[in-house]
Motif scaffolding. Structure first.
Motif, PDB file in Angstrom:
ATOM      1  N   LEU A  32       0.717  -0.958  -0.161  1.00  0.00           N
ATOM      2  CA  LEU A  32      -0.003   0.140   0.243  1.00  0.00           C
ATOM      3  C   LEU A  32       0.976   1.022  -0.090  1.00  0.00           C
ATOM      4  N   HIS A  33       0.819   2.204  -1.267  1.00  0.00           N
ATOM      5  CA  HIS A  33       1.871   3.507  -1.698  1.00  0.00           C
ATOM      6  C   HIS A  33       0.519   3.930  -1.105  1.00  0.00           C
ATOM      7  N   PHE A  34      -0.296   3.707  -1.433  1.00  0.00           N
ATOM      8  CA  PHE A  34      -1.865   4.700  -1.806  1.00  0.00           C
ATOM      9  C   PHE A  34      -2.581   5.040  -1.010  1.00  0.00           C
ATOM     10  N   MET A  35      -3.506   6.118  -0.287  1.00  0.00           N
ATOM     11  CA  MET A  35      -4.513   5.971   0.504  1.00  0.00           C
ATOM     12  C   MET A  35      -5.232   6.733  -0.915  1.00  0.00           C
ATOM     13  N   GLU A  36      -6.668   6.959  -0.758  1.00  0.00           N
ATOM     14  CA  GLU A  36      -7.590   7.906  -1.032  1.00  0.00           C
ATOM     15  C   GLU A  36      -6.999   8.648  -2.314  1.00  0.00           C
ATOM     16  N   ASN A  37      -6.214   7.586  -2.861  1.00  0.00           N
ATOM     17  CA  ASN A  37      -6.024   8.309  -4.641  1.00  0.00           C
ATOM     18  C   ASN A  37      -4.606   9.022  -4.119  1.00  0.00           C
ATOM     19  N   LEU A  38      -4.849   9.093  -2.963  1.00  0.00           N
ATOM     20  CA  LEU A  38      -3.341  10.147  -2.753  1.00  0.00           C
ATOM     21  C   LEU A  38      -2.279   9.279  -1.397  1.00  0.00           C
ATOM     22  N   ASP A  39      -0.669   9.824  -2.727  1.00  0.00           N
ATOM     23  CA  ASP A  39       0.734   9.281  -1.927  1.00  0.00           C
ATOM     24  C   ASP A  39       0.844   9.325  -0.676  1.00  0.00           C
ATOM     25  N   LEU A  40       0.636   8.158  -0.168  1.00  0.00           N
ATOM     26  CA  LEU A  40       1.216   8.442   1.239  1.00  0.00           C
ATOM     27  C   LEU A  40       2.590   9.015   1.657  1.00  0.00           C
ATOM     28  N   TYR A  41       3.449   9.389   0.728  1.00  0.00           N
ATOM     29  CA  TYR A  41       4.762  10.549   1.041  1.00  0.00           C
ATOM     30  C   TYR A  41       4.660  12.002   0.821  1.00  0.00           C
ATOM     31  N   TYR A  42       3.557  11.948   0.644  1.00  0.00           N
ATOM     32  CA  TYR A  42       3.011  13.476   0.144  1.00  0.00           C
ATOM     33  C   TYR A  42       2.001  13.328   2.074  1.00  0.00           C
ATOM     34  N   PRO A  43       2.019  15.117   1.745  1.00  0.00           N
ATOM     35  CA  PRO A  43       1.552  15.172   3.401  1.00  0.00           C
ATOM     36  C   PRO A  43      -0.186  15.331   3.185  1.00  0.00           C
ATOM     37  N   ASP A  44      -0.327  15.615   2.041  1.00  0.00           N
ATOM     38  CA  ASP A  44      -2.347  15.402   1.826  1.00  0.00           C
ATOM     39  C   ASP A  44      -3.224  14.699   2.330  1.00  0.00           C
ATOM     40  N   TYR A  45      -2.806  13.026   2.494  1.00  0.00           N
ATOM     41  CA  TYR A  45      -3.652  12.306   3.095  1.00  0.00           C
ATOM     42  C   TYR A  45      -3.689  12.839   4.978  1.00  0.00           C
ATOM     43  N   TYR A  46      -2.447  13.175   5.449  1.00  0.00           N
ATOM     44  CA  TYR A  46      -2.837  13.261   6.747  1.00  0.00           C
ATOM     45  C   TYR A  46      -3.325  14.281   7.183  1.00  0.00           C
ATOM     46  N   GLU A  47      -3.250  15.585   5.931  1.00  0.00           N
ATOM     47  CA  GLU A  47      -4.593  16.839   7.018  1.00  0.00           C
ATOM     48  C   GLU A  47      -5.658  16.834   6.815  1.00  0.00           C
ATOM     49  N   GLY A  48      -5.997  16.897   7.928  1.00  0.00           N
ATOM     50  CA  GLY A  48      -7.280  16.809   8.242  1.00  0.00           C
ATOM     51  C   GLY A  48      -7.993  15.669   9.673  1.00  0.00           C
ATOM     52  N   LYS A  49      -6.018  14.715   9.357  1.00  0.00           N
ATOM     53  CA  LYS A  49      -6.723  13.203  10.641  1.00  0.00           C
ATOM     54  C   LYS A  49      -6.383  13.635  11.348  1.00  0.00           C
ATOM     55  N   ASP A  50      -6.069  12.877  12.227  1.00  0.00           N
ATOM     56  CA  ASP A  50      -5.203  12.576  13.445  1.00  0.00           C
ATOM     57  C   ASP A  50      -4.468  10.804  13.295  1.00  0.00           C
ATOM     58  N   LYS A  51      -3.299  10.988  13.892  1.00  0.00           N
ATOM     59  CA  LYS A  51      -3.105   9.179  14.205  1.00  0.00           C
ATOM     60  C   LYS A  51      -4.265   8.596  13.850  1.00  0.00           C
ATOM     61  N   ALA A  52      -4.630   8.150  14.918  1.00  0.00           N
ATOM     62  CA  ALA A  52      -5.601   7.031  15.003  1.00  0.00           C
ATOM     63  C   ALA A  52      -6.768   7.231  13.672  1.00  0.00           C
ATOM     64  N   GLN A  53      -7.074   8.186  13.291  1.00  0.00           N
ATOM     65  CA  GLN A  53      -7.964   7.942  12.210  1.00  0.00           C
ATOM     66  C   GLN A  53      -6.809   7.793  10.261  1.00  0.00           C
ATOM     67  N   ALA A  54      -5.988   8.437  10.330  1.00  0.00           N
ATOM     68  CA  ALA A  54      -4.779   8.127   9.283  1.00  0.00           C
ATOM     69  C   ALA A  54      -4.309   6.524   9.180  1.00  0.00           C
ATOM     70  N   TYR A  55      -4.375   6.693  10.523  1.00  0.00           N
ATOM     71  CA  TYR A  55      -3.409   4.426  10.520  1.00  0.00           C
ATOM     72  C   TYR A  55      -4.948   3.879  10.411  1.00  0.00           C
ATOM     73  N   GLY A  56      -5.893   4.029  11.389  1.00  0.00           N
ATOM     74  CA  GLY A  56      -6.896   3.424  11.418  1.00  0.00           C
ATOM     75  C   GLY A  56      -7.616   2.821  10.037  1.00  0.00           C
ATOM     76  N   LYS A  57      -7.286   4.144   9.171  1.00  0.00           N
ATOM     77  CA  LYS A  57      -8.013   3.863   7.615  1.00  0.00           C
ATOM     78  C   LYS A  57      -7.025   2.472   6.692  1.00  0.00           C
ATOM     79  N   TYR A  58      -5.515   3.587   7.084  1.00  0.00           N
ATOM     80  CA  TYR A  58      -4.492   2.628   5.994  1.00  0.00           C
ATOM     81  C   TYR A  58      -4.222   1.368   6.571  1.00  0.00           C
ATOM     82  N   LEU A  59      -4.760   0.646   7.833  1.00  0.00           N
ATOM     83  CA  LEU A  59      -5.054  -0.605   8.379  1.00  0.00           C
ATOM     84  C   LEU A  59      -6.008  -1.377   7.865  1.00  0.00           C
ATOM     85  N   SER A  60      -7.442  -0.434   8.329  1.00  0.00           N
ATOM     86  CA  SER A  60      -8.421  -1.223   7.344  1.00  0.00           C
ATOM     87  C   SER A  60      -8.380  -0.877   5.818  1.00  0.00           C
TER      88      SER A  60
END
Ligand SMILES: [Zn+2]
Ligand SMILES: [Zn+2]
Length: 262
Positions: free
Chosen positions: A106-134
């Motif tokens: 998994l390198h992309f979430m929501e069509n966003l490269d996890l390398y860039y800040p976009d995916y994390y914007e507006g998400k706390d760690k629990a939200q960003a990691y929870g969605k990634y793991l699910s």
């Protein structure tokens, strides 16, 4: 022979490592090596795509250039990107060559490269990691043909949170689903060695891989994810120690079949 099961040469857009340099380095370390070039079908549809980098490659050119090296110490694989929309493209791609090893990552979430800040914007760690793991759990179920699940801790490399590690206790249910899907589908967990210099990362990863073993996981592949020859076999001493502690057997693949590393 122990194998480094994850490496990128010039067929990956983000690597300039030549096959000759990689092979010489592995040989000097007494390691076997698997090239696993990037195939991220979705990349051309993402916002950072500007045409200069393309995480796809031509399997027939790869084969033409590297088949001469293929043998007991060098295998030809691929690292395919798993997203909800890429299954058919990935399967079609895999038809084009007789790869030795297929890593699913998994390198992309929501069509966003996890390398860039976009995916994390507006998400706390629990939200960003929870969605990634699910999503990871779902991707394994939808792509059971992969041999190896790549770097479960990929998100930890780039996430902007102070504490970047995945903690088993924070996501036990989601992590169990990932690990159970891996085991149920005969897939092997990769232990990506890139972050093993960090003692805290080792501690947190040990908890996840211990759980993998408890649920019935028996095998792991070690992979440095080297994009430069000097990183081949990186942190393998630590990884071997972890594998021994956890009673997980390091393996490799040839022609999509698992082999023990002796
Ligand atoms: Zn990767
Ligand atoms: Zn990689």
């Amino acid at each position: 022979m122990l194998f480094d099961n994850h490496s990128h040469t010039v067929f990956s857009s983000d690597s300039e490592m030549t096959a000759a340099d990689a092979i010489a380095q592995a040989e000097s370390l007494g390691l076997g090596l698997v090239f696993t070039e990037h195939y991220d079908h979705i990349y051309k549809h993402t916002k950072h795509y500007d045409g200069t980098i393309d995480f796809r490659f031509d399997p027939s050119a790869y084969w033409d250039q590297y088949q001469q090296y293929r043998g007991d110490k060098l295998r030809l694989g691929v690292e395919i990107g798993l997203t909800p929309d890429s299954r058919d493209a990935n399967l079609a791609f895999l038809q084009q060559a007789d790869f030795d090893l297929v890593i699913g990552s998994l390198h992309f979430m929501e069509n966003l490269d996890l390398y860039y800040p976009d995916y994390y914007e507006g998400k706390d760690k629990a939200q960003a990691y929870g969605k990634y793991l699910s999503t990871m759990g779902q991707m394994i179920v939808e792509n059971p043909y992969i041999d190896v699940l790549g770097h479960i801790d990929y998100i930890c490399r780039y996430a902007p949170y102070e504490d970047k590690d995945i903690k088993y206790s924070d996501g036990a249910e989601l992590i169990d689903k990932v690990l159970q899907a891996v085991i149920d589908n005969g897939i092997v967990m990769e232990l990506n060695t890139r972050r093993l210099e960090d003692a805290m990362a080792v501690t947190k990863l040990m908890q996840i891989y211990r759980r993998y073993q408890q649920l019935g996981g028996q095998y792991i592949t070690l992979g440095s994810d080297a994009h430069k020859a000097e990183n081949i076999g990186m942190n393998f001493k630590t990884a071997q120690h972890m594998a021994e502690c956890l009673k997980l057997k390091p393996v490799t693949f040839a022609e999509r079949k698992m082999e023990y590393c002796k």
